[in-house]
Design an enzyme around this catalytic site. Structure first.
Site, PDB file in Angstrom:
ATOM      1  N   LYS A 143     -11.381  -5.033  10.323  1.00  0.00           N
ATOM      2  CA  LYS A 143     -10.319  -4.589  11.236  1.00  0.00           C
ATOM      3  C   LYS A 143     -10.361  -5.369  12.555  1.00  0.00           C
ATOM      4  O   LYS A 143      -9.318  -5.714  13.113  1.00  0.00           O
ATOM      5  CB  LYS A 143     -10.419  -3.079  11.479  1.00  0.00           C
ATOM      6  CG  LYS A 143      -9.997  -2.242  10.272  1.00  0.00           C
ATOM      7  CD  LYS A 143      -8.530  -2.467   9.941  1.00  0.00           C
ATOM      8  CE  LYS A 143      -8.071  -1.721   8.714  1.00  0.00           C
ATOM      9  NZ  LYS A 143      -6.685  -2.020   8.342  1.00  0.00           N
ATOM     10  N   GLY A 176       0.834  -1.219   0.000  1.00  0.00           N
ATOM     11  CA  GLY A 176       0.000   0.000   0.000  1.00  0.00           C
ATOM     12  C   GLY A 176       0.855   1.249   0.000  1.00  0.00           C
ATOM     13  O   GLY A 176       0.455   2.286   0.526  1.00  0.00           O
ATOM     14  N   GLY A 201      -0.307   4.835  -0.944  1.00  0.00           N
ATOM     15  CA  GLY A 201      -1.421   5.422  -0.217  1.00  0.00           C
ATOM     16  C   GLY A 201      -1.017   6.578   0.682  1.00  0.00           C
ATOM     17  O   GLY A 201       0.140   7.019   0.707  1.00  0.00           O
ATOM     18  N   GLN A 202      -2.005   7.069   1.442  1.00  0.00           N
ATOM     19  CA  GLN A 202      -1.786   8.236   2.298  1.00  0.00           C
ATOM     20  C   GLN A 202      -0.663   7.984   3.301  1.00  0.00           C
ATOM     21  O   GLN A 202       0.220   8.828   3.483  1.00  0.00           O
ATOM     22  CB  GLN A 202      -3.079   8.592   3.050  1.00  0.00           C
ATOM     23  CG  GLN A 202      -2.956   9.867   3.871  1.00  0.00           C
ATOM     24  CD  GLN A 202      -4.077  10.051   4.887  1.00  0.00           C
ATOM     25  OE1 GLN A 202      -4.985   9.225   4.993  1.00  0.00           O
ATOM     26  NE2 GLN A 202      -4.013  11.128   5.639  1.00  0.00           N
ATOM     27  N   TYR A 252     -15.667  -2.417   6.782  1.00  0.00           N
ATOM     28  CA  TYR A 252     -14.283  -2.049   7.111  1.00  0.00           C
ATOM     29  C   TYR A 252     -13.980  -2.363   8.578  1.00  0.00           C
ATOM     30  O   TYR A 252     -12.959  -2.980   8.902  1.00  0.00           O
ATOM     31  CB  TYR A 252     -14.106  -0.556   6.815  1.00  0.00           C
ATOM     32  CG  TYR A 252     -12.786   0.048   7.218  1.00  0.00           C
ATOM     33  CD1 TYR A 252     -11.594  -0.340   6.613  1.00  0.00           C
ATOM     34  CD2 TYR A 252     -12.727   1.053   8.194  1.00  0.00           C
ATOM     35  CE1 TYR A 252     -10.389   0.245   6.966  1.00  0.00           C
ATOM     36  CE2 TYR A 252     -11.542   1.651   8.549  1.00  0.00           C
ATOM     37  CZ  TYR A 252     -10.365   1.237   7.939  1.00  0.00           C
ATOM     38  OH  TYR A 252      -9.176   1.824   8.303  1.00  0.00           O
TER      39      TYR A 252
END
Ligand code: NAD
Ligand code: SER
Length: 321
Positions: free
Chosen positions: A150, A13, A16-17, A146
């Site tokens: 998690k 990832g 990503g941010q 989501y």
């Protein structure tokens, strides 16, 4: 942290941010050539792409993922590839596949190769029955796919630690605020978009109401916490993959007011949409005493420090300074 323990690092990832900044932070601590940035379809930032090795890979394809790991002789993984809360409600099947099947693939490879693993969790593990200040060890009843992934991801990491000895660690990040890379489709994205609206248009239409209060954190603190947790001695940890970490808690109105105090004429309007229900299901703040006690967590940025730093960096980027 010694380079003897951590020789070859993979960040999934990485476009990503968080990945965009974590790769750069790791390349400051370790030889840049030992930090591999893995991405799928979104391109890496130019700085990440130019600064060290990279690889294309999909974490839902275990063979392709294992090949990337083998080619680069990886011994530590920061697993950031995921679908966030808003994307997860748009496509729950994809969210389950990437966040859970992908994590299981990453854990299986970690087990086979005796790797260390960082896998972030989220405030999304909590649900509407969580107290306003979420305890460390609370019942977890999320209402988003989501959040479900998690919760299950935290438990899966703990299972691999207990059953196979995989050193898998993780933090429940609050909403993360940053300026280097755009956020990837979360409910807390308004707390970033509001800065861009203020500087570019002098106004912002916020998709949650003014009273919406959530746990938030500046990216610099999130990166420091991530590296500190991975650097903590294993024997000091009672928790592993589910640490609450807090830094600040503010309402959308309080954020807008802090920006208006620094951007003349800024106006925020409120038009809550479907994301309001997700925000309402999350707590206002978290009790992070376990992280403080077990590995010394301590944030540096509060609301004013964060707003000052965001505006300075974004103004610089827009050529307004
Ligand atoms: P992001 O959406 O910005 O980046 C995730 C990256 O994963 C994207 O570049 C995407 O292309 C990639 N990806 C998606 N599916 C993939 C696949 N099948 N294989 C490989 N790569 C894939 O997310 P982020 O904000 O950087 O979040 C990173 C992690 O931190 C996630 O686990 C997220 O749940 C967690 N987290 C983030 C925040 C936040 O506010 N940013 C808060 C809490 C937790
Ligand atoms: N920032 C993330 C989201 O809003 C929280 O995990 O989805």
């Amino acid at each position: 942290m010694s380079t003897r323990e951590q020789k070859r690092i993979l960040v999934t990832g990485a476009a990503g941010q968080i990945g965009t900044e974590l790769v750069l932070a790791l390349r400051e601590r370790f030889p840049a050539g030992d930090v591999v940035a893995m991405y799928r379809s979104s391109p890496l930032s130019p700085e990440v792409a130019a600064g060290g090795p990279s690889a294309v890979g999909d974490v839902t394809d275990v063979n392709a993922y294992a090949q990337v790991v083998a080619e680069h002789n990886i011994d530590t993984v920061y697993h950031l590839a995921a679908i966030l809360s808003v994307g997860g409600e748009q496509n729950p099947t994809l969210c389950y596949d990437v966040n859970l099947n992908g994590l299981r693939n990453v854990l299986e490879v970690a087990r086979e190769r005796e790797q260390r693993l960082f896998c972030p969790s989220s405030i999304a593990v909590f649900g509407p029955d969580t107290p306003a200040v979420a305890p460390q060890d609370a019942p977890l009843h999320p209402t988003t796919m989501y959040g479900v992934t998690k919760v299950a991801g935290e438990i899966l990491c703990d299972y691999y630690f207990q059953r196979y000895g995989v050193d898998a660690r993780g933090l429940r990040y609050p909403g993360l605020i940053s300026w280097q890379a755009p956020p990837g489709g979360g409910t807390t994205d308004y707390a970033i978009a509001i800065f861009h609206g203020a500087l570019q248009d002098g106004s912002y239409e916020c998709f949650v109401g003014p009273e919406t209060r959530l746990p938030m954190m500046y990216m610099q603190d999130a990166l420091a916490g991530t590296l500190d947790l991975m650097n903590a001695p294993l024997k000091a940890l009672k928790h592993h993959a589910d640490f609450n970490i807090g830094a600040m808690s503010f309402s959308a109105q309080e954020l807008a007011d802090a920006i208006a105090a620094r951007v003349t004429g800024f106006e925020c309007r409120y038009a809550p949409d479907a994301r309001q229900a997700i925000a309402d299901s999350w707590p206002d703040a978290v009790d992070d005493s376990a992280a403080r006690d077990e590995w010394g967590w301590s944030p540096r940025f509060g609301l004013d420090e964060m707003v000052d730093d965001m505006l300075e960096n974004l103004r610089h980027g827009l050529g307004k300074e």
